[in-house]
Write a protein that holds these residues in place. Structure first.
Motif, mmCIF file in Angstrom:
data_model
loop_
_atom_site.group_PDB
_atom_site.id
_atom_site.type_symbol
_atom_site.label_atom_id
_atom_site.label_comp_id
_atom_site.label_asym_id
_atom_site.label_seq_id
_atom_site.Cartn_x
_atom_site.Cartn_y
_atom_site.Cartn_z
ATOM 1 N N VAL A 136 0.335 -13.410 31.917
ATOM 2 C CA VAL A 136 1.193 -12.515 31.127
ATOM 3 C C VAL A 136 1.600 -11.254 31.874
ATOM 4 O O VAL A 136 1.017 -10.374 32.178
ATOM 5 C CB VAL A 136 0.708 -11.976 29.807
ATOM 6 C CG1 VAL A 136 1.543 -11.262 28.968
ATOM 7 C CG2 VAL A 136 0.227 -13.277 28.959
ATOM 8 N N PRO A 137 3.090 -11.230 32.123
ATOM 9 C CA PRO A 137 3.394 -10.003 33.033
ATOM 10 C C PRO A 137 3.112 -8.592 32.130
ATOM 11 O O PRO A 137 3.532 -8.523 30.909
ATOM 12 C CB PRO A 137 4.899 -10.174 33.140
ATOM 13 C CG PRO A 137 4.986 -11.622 32.945
ATOM 14 C CD PRO A 137 3.874 -11.964 32.105
ATOM 15 N N TYR A 138 2.843 -7.779 32.814
ATOM 16 C CA TYR A 138 2.445 -6.430 32.068
ATOM 17 C C TYR A 138 3.903 -5.724 31.499
ATOM 18 O O TYR A 138 3.805 -4.925 30.503
ATOM 19 C CB TYR A 138 2.110 -5.222 33.154
ATOM 20 C CG TYR A 138 1.524 -4.179 32.614
ATOM 21 C CD1 TYR A 138 0.812 -3.844 31.515
ATOM 22 C CD2 TYR A 138 2.465 -2.908 32.960
ATOM 23 C CE1 TYR A 138 0.443 -2.653 31.046
ATOM 24 C CE2 TYR A 138 2.054 -1.479 32.386
ATOM 25 C CZ TYR A 138 1.087 -1.547 31.514
ATOM 26 O OH TYR A 138 0.665 -0.081 30.975
ATOM 27 N N GLU A 139 4.781 -6.146 32.100
ATOM 28 C CA GLU A 139 6.175 -5.777 31.692
ATOM 29 C C GLU A 139 6.466 -5.854 30.148
ATOM 30 O O GLU A 139 7.060 -5.221 29.289
ATOM 31 C CB GLU A 139 7.405 -5.802 32.386
ATOM 32 C CG GLU A 139 7.442 -5.225 33.877
ATOM 33 C CD GLU A 139 6.571 -6.036 34.882
ATOM 34 O OE1 GLU A 139 6.315 -5.212 35.891
ATOM 35 O OE2 GLU A 139 5.777 -6.772 34.452
ATOM 36 N N ILE A 140 5.862 -7.319 29.886
ATOM 37 C CA ILE A 140 6.302 -7.917 28.305
ATOM 38 C C ILE A 140 5.229 -6.906 27.351
ATOM 39 O O ILE A 140 5.645 -6.673 26.089
ATOM 40 C CB ILE A 140 5.776 -9.194 28.162
ATOM 41 C CG1 ILE A 140 6.705 -9.994 29.246
ATOM 42 C CG2 ILE A 140 5.736 -9.689 26.954
ATOM 43 C CD1 ILE A 140 6.530 -11.363 29.436
ATOM 44 N N LEU A 141 4.259 -6.301 27.793
ATOM 45 C CA LEU A 141 3.279 -5.609 27.182
ATOM 46 C C LEU A 141 3.383 -4.161 26.822
ATOM 47 O O LEU A 141 2.957 -3.425 25.971
ATOM 48 C CB LEU A 141 1.689 -5.723 27.433
ATOM 49 C CG LEU A 141 1.286 -7.368 27.873
ATOM 50 C CD1 LEU A 141 -0.089 -7.065 28.293
ATOM 51 C CD2 LEU A 141 1.303 -8.069 26.723
#
Length: 300
Positions: A136-141
């Motif tokens: 899961v890309p950190y940018e999504i979180l």
């Protein structure tokens, strides 16, 4: 006749042994030359930082570039460290990294022990789901995490950077799980027969026997949090609370006004703790990674 045959055989084998020894020497020499060349390549950015830190601001943009400044401006280090409170930022980073390191060690080792030595239903499926979170890309979180921490009133504090570490890191969990599985199963079973519960086994048996893996995890955690810029940039607003990764941005400026010589001088000072930690702990780090990898290969 037999003695003469043995003598002739030994004479025939002697040149072959000499050739093999010579080939081994040549092979080692080639390997050492390649290692030296690779070391120079990897050390290139560090040497360039040192060269830039010793130049005047006018010499930084000269083309062709000046490799060896003459004279070297060692005073740039004094100016850089007084222009921006570098040591205060480094102190903030040390406190923050130590707390985050403790969180990573405790949570990841506890979860890894459960996946390695506690039998429960769907254990492997849950473990795969934990590993899947690494994709899961950190940018999504970023946005949902920011909204959550803002609702808790944690903005401009270190809590958003420290508290999540007490909930485990997927990569560190994987690394420790593989190391814990390399321990003799008989020790765990004997402790259970003596009446020890899982927390006792984890604390008094598994952790003391997994020091190389724990050292590797500690190094990875420290270096990651020391170099982390995104988290502090999002959650910290007060200059006095900045870690060194965010404090170095104060040397930058728009429209080409960045003081590159000062930035490189401060950056060299900032990476000293990481270099010291690595050189004093690299043996444990390599040993911990090797243990985890061997166990992974054995399990297929």
């Amino acid at each position: 006749m037999a003695i003469q045959t043995n003598i002739n055989t030994q004479r025939a084998e002697h040149p072959a042994r000499a050739i093999q020894a010579w080939n081994r020497r040549i092979g080692k020499t080639v390997v050492y030359i390649l290692l030296v060349l690779l070391s120079i390549i990897f050390a290139g950015p560090l040497l360039w930082m040192l060269s830039t830190s010793l130049k005047s601001l006018a010499d930084v943009s000269v083309f062709p570039p000046i490799i060896f400044p003459n004279p070297p401006l060692w005073s740039n280090f004094v100016t850089a460290l007084t222009q921006v409170p570098v040591f205060q930022f480094m102190g903030n980073s040390v406190a923050y990294c130590i707390l985050a390191l403790i969180g990573d060690l405790l949570s990841s080792s506890l979860v890894a022990y459960a996946f390695a030595h506690v039998r429960f239903r769907y254990r492997e499926i849950v473990f795969v789901c934990v590993l899947a979170t690494m994709m899961v890309p950190y940018e999504i979180l970023i946005i949902p995490q920011f909204l959550t921490f803002r609702s808790l009133g944690w903005i401009d504090t270190y809590l958003p950077l420290i508290v999540p570490t007490f909930f485990g890191s997927p990569y560190l969990i994987f690394l420790l799980r593989q190391a814990f599985r390399s321990l003799p199963r008989e020790l765990i079973e004997a402790a259970k027969l003596d009446g020890a519960n899982h927390l006792t086994i984890w604390w008094r048996i598994v952790l003391p026997l997994s020091k190389p893996a724990l050292a590797a995890v500690a190094i990875f955690s420290f270096i990651f949090h020391w170099n982390d810029l995104t988290g502090p940039l999002i959650y910290l607003n007060t200059n006095e609370k900045y870690p060194i990764s965010l404090g170095l941005t104060q040397y930058t400026a728009s429209l080409g006004q960045t003081q590159w010589n000062m930035l490189m001088a401060a950056s060299l000072v900032a990476i000293i703790p990481c270099i010291v930690v690595f050189f004093f702990s690299q043996r444990y780090m390599v040993q911990g990674i090797v243990v985890a990898r061997v166990k992974t290969d054995e399990r297929g």
